[in-house]
Design a protein around this motif. Structure first.
Motif, PDB file in Angstrom:
ATOM      1  N   TYR A 134       0.836  -1.675  -0.364  1.00 32.72           N
ATOM      2  CA  TYR A 134       0.159  -0.376  -0.024  1.00 32.72           C
ATOM      3  C   TYR A 134       1.550   1.021  -0.527  1.00 32.72           C
ATOM      4  O   TYR A 134       2.059   1.056   0.277  1.00 32.72           O
ATOM      5  CB  TYR A 134      -0.692   0.309   1.457  1.00 32.72           C
ATOM      6  CG  TYR A 134      -2.429  -1.541   1.317  1.00 32.72           C
ATOM      7  CD1 TYR A 134      -2.879  -1.528  -0.053  1.00 32.72           C
ATOM      8  CD2 TYR A 134      -1.688  -2.183   2.156  1.00 32.72           C
ATOM      9  CE1 TYR A 134      -3.463  -2.615   0.249  1.00 32.72           C
ATOM     10  CE2 TYR A 134      -2.831  -2.982   2.334  1.00 32.72           C
ATOM     11  CZ  TYR A 134      -3.559  -3.512   0.741  1.00 32.72           C
ATOM     12  OH  TYR A 134      -4.445  -4.434   1.053  1.00 32.72           O
ATOM     13  N   LYS A 135      -0.139   2.411  -0.733  1.00 33.46           N
ATOM     14  CA  LYS A 135       1.134   3.255  -1.108  1.00 33.46           C
ATOM     15  C   LYS A 135       1.334   4.134   0.884  1.00 33.46           C
ATOM     16  O   LYS A 135       0.223   3.754   1.010  1.00 33.46           O
ATOM     17  CB  LYS A 135      -0.007   4.378  -1.500  1.00 33.46           C
ATOM     18  CG  LYS A 135       0.266   4.348  -3.122  1.00 33.46           C
ATOM     19  CD  LYS A 135       0.151   5.230  -3.496  1.00 33.46           C
ATOM     20  CE  LYS A 135       1.156   5.384  -5.532  1.00 33.46           C
ATOM     21  NZ  LYS A 135       0.093   5.211  -6.278  1.00 33.46           N
ATOM     22  N   PHE A 136       2.144   4.650   1.160  1.00 31.59           N
ATOM     23  CA  PHE A 136       2.438   5.123   2.351  1.00 31.59           C
ATOM     24  C   PHE A 136       3.405   6.607   1.857  1.00 31.59           C
ATOM     25  O   PHE A 136       3.529   7.542   0.968  1.00 31.59           O
ATOM     26  CB  PHE A 136       3.391   5.075   2.756  1.00 31.59           C
ATOM     27  CG  PHE A 136       4.600   3.799   2.403  1.00 31.59           C
ATOM     28  CD1 PHE A 136       5.614   5.537   2.712  1.00 31.59           C
ATOM     29  CD2 PHE A 136       5.152   3.578   1.602  1.00 31.59           C
ATOM     30  CE1 PHE A 136       6.722   5.013   1.484  1.00 31.59           C
ATOM     31  CE2 PHE A 136       5.967   3.024   1.442  1.00 31.59           C
ATOM     32  CZ  PHE A 136       7.100   3.618   1.093  1.00 31.59           C
ATOM     33  N   GLU A 137       2.415   7.697   3.138  1.00 35.10           N
ATOM     34  CA  GLU A 137       3.063   9.347   2.997  1.00 35.10           C
ATOM     35  C   GLU A 137       4.181   9.481   4.523  1.00 35.10           C
ATOM     36  O   GLU A 137       4.919  10.837   4.182  1.00 35.10           O
ATOM     37  CB  GLU A 137       2.011   9.826   3.167  1.00 35.10           C
ATOM     38  CG  GLU A 137       1.070  10.348   1.669  1.00 35.10           C
ATOM     39  CD  GLU A 137       0.112  10.402   1.478  1.00 35.10           C
ATOM     40  OE1 GLU A 137      -0.821  10.903   2.286  1.00 35.10           O
ATOM     41  OE2 GLU A 137      -0.942  10.265   0.874  1.00 35.10           O
ATOM     42  N   ARG A 138       4.136   8.425   4.920  1.00 39.36           N
ATOM     43  CA  ARG A 138       4.286   8.519   6.345  1.00 39.36           C
ATOM     44  C   ARG A 138       5.678   7.685   6.385  1.00 39.36           C
ATOM     45  O   ARG A 138       5.802   6.588   6.302  1.00 39.36           O
ATOM     46  CB  ARG A 138       4.245   9.011   7.574  1.00 39.36           C
ATOM     47  CG  ARG A 138       3.138  11.011   7.474  1.00 39.36           C
ATOM     48  CD  ARG A 138       2.685  10.545   8.804  1.00 39.36           C
ATOM     49  NE  ARG A 138       1.444   9.926   9.597  1.00 39.36           N
ATOM     50  CZ  ARG A 138       0.820  10.301   8.744  1.00 39.36           C
ATOM     51  NH1 ARG A 138       0.214  11.335   8.067  1.00 39.36           N
ATOM     52  NH2 ARG A 138      -0.721   8.974   9.464  1.00 39.36           N
ATOM     53  N   ILE A 139       7.187   8.256   6.606  1.00 34.82           N
ATOM     54  CA  ILE A 139       7.490   7.157   7.206  1.00 34.82           C
ATOM     55  C   ILE A 139       8.607   7.628   9.008  1.00 34.82           C
ATOM     56  O   ILE A 139       9.009   9.036   8.882  1.00 34.82           O
ATOM     57  CB  ILE A 139       9.285   7.277   6.503  1.00 34.82           C
ATOM     58  CG1 ILE A 139       8.796   6.370   5.051  1.00 34.82           C
ATOM     59  CG2 ILE A 139      10.531   6.202   7.431  1.00 34.82           C
ATOM     60  CD1 ILE A 139       8.558   5.127   5.250  1.00 34.82           C
TER      61      ILE A 139
ATOM     62  N   ILE B 166       5.160  12.217  17.410  1.00 37.67           N
ATOM     63  CA  ILE B 166       5.364  12.954  16.335  1.00 37.67           C
ATOM     64  C   ILE B 166       7.008  13.248  16.049  1.00 37.67           C
ATOM     65  O   ILE B 166       7.712  13.294  14.667  1.00 37.67           O
ATOM     66  CB  ILE B 166       5.034  14.058  16.415  1.00 37.67           C
ATOM     67  CG1 ILE B 166       4.900  15.023  14.869  1.00 37.67           C
ATOM     68  CG2 ILE B 166       5.196  14.862  17.975  1.00 37.67           C
ATOM     69  CD1 ILE B 166       4.084  15.993  15.254  1.00 37.67           C
ATOM     70  N   ARG B 167       7.807  12.793  17.620  1.00 41.34           N
ATOM     71  CA  ARG B 167       9.256  13.127  17.391  1.00 41.34           C
ATOM     72  C   ARG B 167      10.085  12.006  16.961  1.00 41.34           C
ATOM     73  O   ARG B 167      10.964  12.154  16.025  1.00 41.34           O
ATOM     74  CB  ARG B 167       9.743  12.869  18.301  1.00 41.34           C
ATOM     75  CG  ARG B 167       8.894  14.157  20.105  1.00 41.34           C
ATOM     76  CD  ARG B 167       9.389  14.883  19.509  1.00 41.34           C
ATOM     77  NE  ARG B 167      10.392  16.161  19.527  1.00 41.34           N
ATOM     78  CZ  ARG B 167      11.148  16.550  20.041  1.00 41.34           C
ATOM     79  NH1 ARG B 167      10.761  16.469  21.506  1.00 41.34           N
ATOM     80  NH2 ARG B 167      12.081  17.002  19.933  1.00 41.34           N
ATOM     81  N   GLU B 168       9.145  10.890  16.024  1.00 38.18           N
ATOM     82  CA  GLU B 168       9.458   9.821  15.265  1.00 38.18           C
ATOM     83  C   GLU B 168       9.431   9.713  13.821  1.00 38.18           C
ATOM     84  O   GLU B 168       9.501   9.146  13.293  1.00 38.18           O
ATOM     85  CB  GLU B 168       9.246   8.005  15.361  1.00 38.18           C
ATOM     86  CG  GLU B 168       9.221   8.196  17.015  1.00 38.18           C
ATOM     87  CD  GLU B 168       9.189   6.585  17.609  1.00 38.18           C
ATOM     88  OE1 GLU B 168       8.160   5.403  16.678  1.00 38.18           O
ATOM     89  OE2 GLU B 168      10.284   5.953  18.433  1.00 38.18           O
ATOM     90  N   LEU B 169       9.327  11.111  13.512  1.00 37.59           N
ATOM     91  CA  LEU B 169       8.735  11.775  11.475  1.00 37.59           C
ATOM     92  C   LEU B 169      10.085  11.668  11.428  1.00 37.59           C
ATOM     93  O   LEU B 169      10.648  12.737  10.954  1.00 37.59           O
ATOM     94  CB  LEU B 169       7.710  12.527  11.546  1.00 37.59           C
ATOM     95  CG  LEU B 169       6.139  12.366  11.916  1.00 37.59           C
ATOM     96  CD1 LEU B 169       5.791  13.417  11.946  1.00 37.59           C
ATOM     97  CD2 LEU B 169       5.666  11.435  10.751  1.00 37.59           C
ATOM     98  N   CYS B 170      10.493  11.298   9.965  1.00 36.76           N
ATOM     99  CA  CYS B 170      10.983  11.747   9.206  1.00 36.76           C
ATOM    100  C   CYS B 170      11.238  12.196   8.184  1.00 36.76           C
ATOM    101  O   CYS B 170       9.613  12.395   7.985  1.00 36.76           O
ATOM    102  CB  CYS B 170      11.499   9.933   8.369  1.00 36.76           C
ATOM    103  SG  CYS B 170      12.594   8.698   9.112  1.00 36.76           S
ATOM    104  N   THR B 171      12.055  12.890   7.207  1.00 36.40           N
ATOM    105  CA  THR B 171      11.083  13.213   6.313  1.00 36.40           C
ATOM    106  C   THR B 171      12.237  13.398   4.765  1.00 36.40           C
ATOM    107  O   THR B 171      12.815  13.088   4.913  1.00 36.40           O
ATOM    108  CB  THR B 171      11.706  15.119   6.352  1.00 36.40           C
ATOM    109  OG1 THR B 171      13.350  15.103   7.087  1.00 36.40           O
ATOM    110  CG2 THR B 171      10.873  15.825   8.065  1.00 36.40           C
ATOM    111  N   ASP B 172      11.610  14.154   3.945  1.00 33.84           N
ATOM    112  CA  ASP B 172      11.735  13.743   2.574  1.00 33.84           C
ATOM    113  C   ASP B 172      11.807  14.518   2.044  1.00 33.84           C
ATOM    114  O   ASP B 172      10.587  14.998   0.530  1.00 33.84           O
ATOM    115  CB  ASP B 172      11.075  12.634   1.935  1.00 33.84           C
ATOM    116  CG  ASP B 172      11.749  12.430   0.550  1.00 33.84           C
ATOM    117  OD1 ASP B 172      13.053  12.656   0.284  1.00 33.84           O
ATOM    118  OD2 ASP B 172      11.606  11.214   0.042  1.00 33.84           O
TER     119      ASP B 172
END
Ligand SMILES: [Ca+2]
Ligand SMILES: [Ca+2]
Ligand SMILES: [Ca+2]
Length: 307
Positions: free
Chosen positions: A46-51, A69-75
């Motif tokens: 499945y498609k995902f928007e957050r890592i 929220i402190r575990e969110l990665c960015t791209d």
């Protein structure tokens, strides 16, 4: 001349300021972990928007709650390689300590635990489609560090012996030894592994041992420590000897010289018993190049002297 010197001086000052700011920036940008989601996207369906990046001290506490929220990665550049900034999230790792990380997405898909320490910071985890699946456990895709090998002592997916005796992952946590892993297997998993692997103890131990570089010495120590009954003999084993040296005269292979060995030689000469080739080589105690009743007598003499 003076003008030239001052020009050089100014140049040097400017240069050193630039050099300092470059190295400071380098250190800062190293305090990140990347995850190449392009390499796992085909398997996560499945498609995902957050890592998310979940980090914990190995055998200890995690820094933040799972997928908080402190575990969110960015791209930001949208190239599919996600970055977790430890500094921004207030995570300070200690040199020499062992940590583990899991990358996951908002659909609950995860990769298997990856081990690392501060020397790995700046590296990128990627998947190659290798996964582990067993009836009792969830399906895990393995992620490896781009700059690490796949050896037992390279950082990578945590090595673990499954309940059916399969070796999962590649990296032995530096808090454990092969012998400890094997002891844990003997106590907690051997019975189950016997049922589900369809293997006898000898190949079960040898196959497992080969993958974790267990030596005969480790195996004997582990069996002795745990007191678990295992139908495994060192002389039939394909494992390396390690620190183990077979005792001269120990033709029954129980790892000690006893009166049983003398008796076995006598029975062997009387053709009541056969001694496996690999053990027979230890039977020539008096070193006359053959195994005879003299060797049995020699063993009795040695034992008499020991008393
Ligand atoms: Ca990116
Ligand atoms: Ca013996
Ligand atoms: Ca002899």
């Amino acid at each position: 001349m003076k003008r030239l010197l001052s020009f050089i001086l100014v140049f040097l000052i400017i240069f050193s300021v630039v050099a300092v700011s470059v190295s400071a920036k380098e250190i800062k940008s190293e305090n990140v972990l990347h995850f190449d989601a392009n390499t796992v996207a085909p398997f996560w369906v499945y498609k995902f928007e957050r890592i998310y990046c979940h980090i914990w001290e190995y055998e200890g506490e995690s820094f933040y709650r799972w997928q908080s929220i402190r575990e969110l990665c960015t791209d930001e550049d949208k190239d599919g390689i996600w970055t977790y900034d430890l500094d921004k999230n207030g995570i300070e790792l200690e040199d020499g300590k062992l940590y583990a990380v899991i990358f996951s997405n908002e659909n609950g898909k995860t990769v298997y635990d990856i081990l690392f320490d501060t020397t790995v910071l700046g590296d990128t985890a990627y998947c190659d489609g290798t996964y582990y699946d067993s009836p009792e456990e969830t399906e895990y895709y393995f992620a490896y560090w781009r700059n690490q090998g796949r050896g037992l002592y390279d950082f990578g997916p945590t090595l673990y012996i499954s309940s059916i005796g399969n070796v999962v992952g590649t990296c032995i946590p530096n808090t454990k030894t092969q012998q400890k892993l094997f002891e844990d297997f003997l106590i907690n998993k051997l019975e189950n592994a016997r049922v589900y692997s369809g293997k006898d103890d000898q190949p079960l131990v040898d196959d497992l041992g080969l993958q974790i570089e267990l030596t005969i010495y480790d195996a004997l120590e582990a069996i002795d420590n745990t007191n678990v009954k295992v139908e495994w003999s060192w002389w039939e084993s394909t494992l390396e000897y390690g620190k183990f040296t077979p005792a001269l005269g120990d033709v029954d292979g129980d790892t000690t010289l006893s009166i049983m060995d003398a008796t076995l030689i006598q029975q062997y000469k009387a053709e009541i018993f056969t001694i496996p080739e690999k053990l027979l080589v230890f039977g020539d105690v008096d070193k006359d190049a053959k195994v005879s009743v003299l060797d049995a007598t020699e063993i009795q003499l040695i034992l008499a002297q020991l008393v």
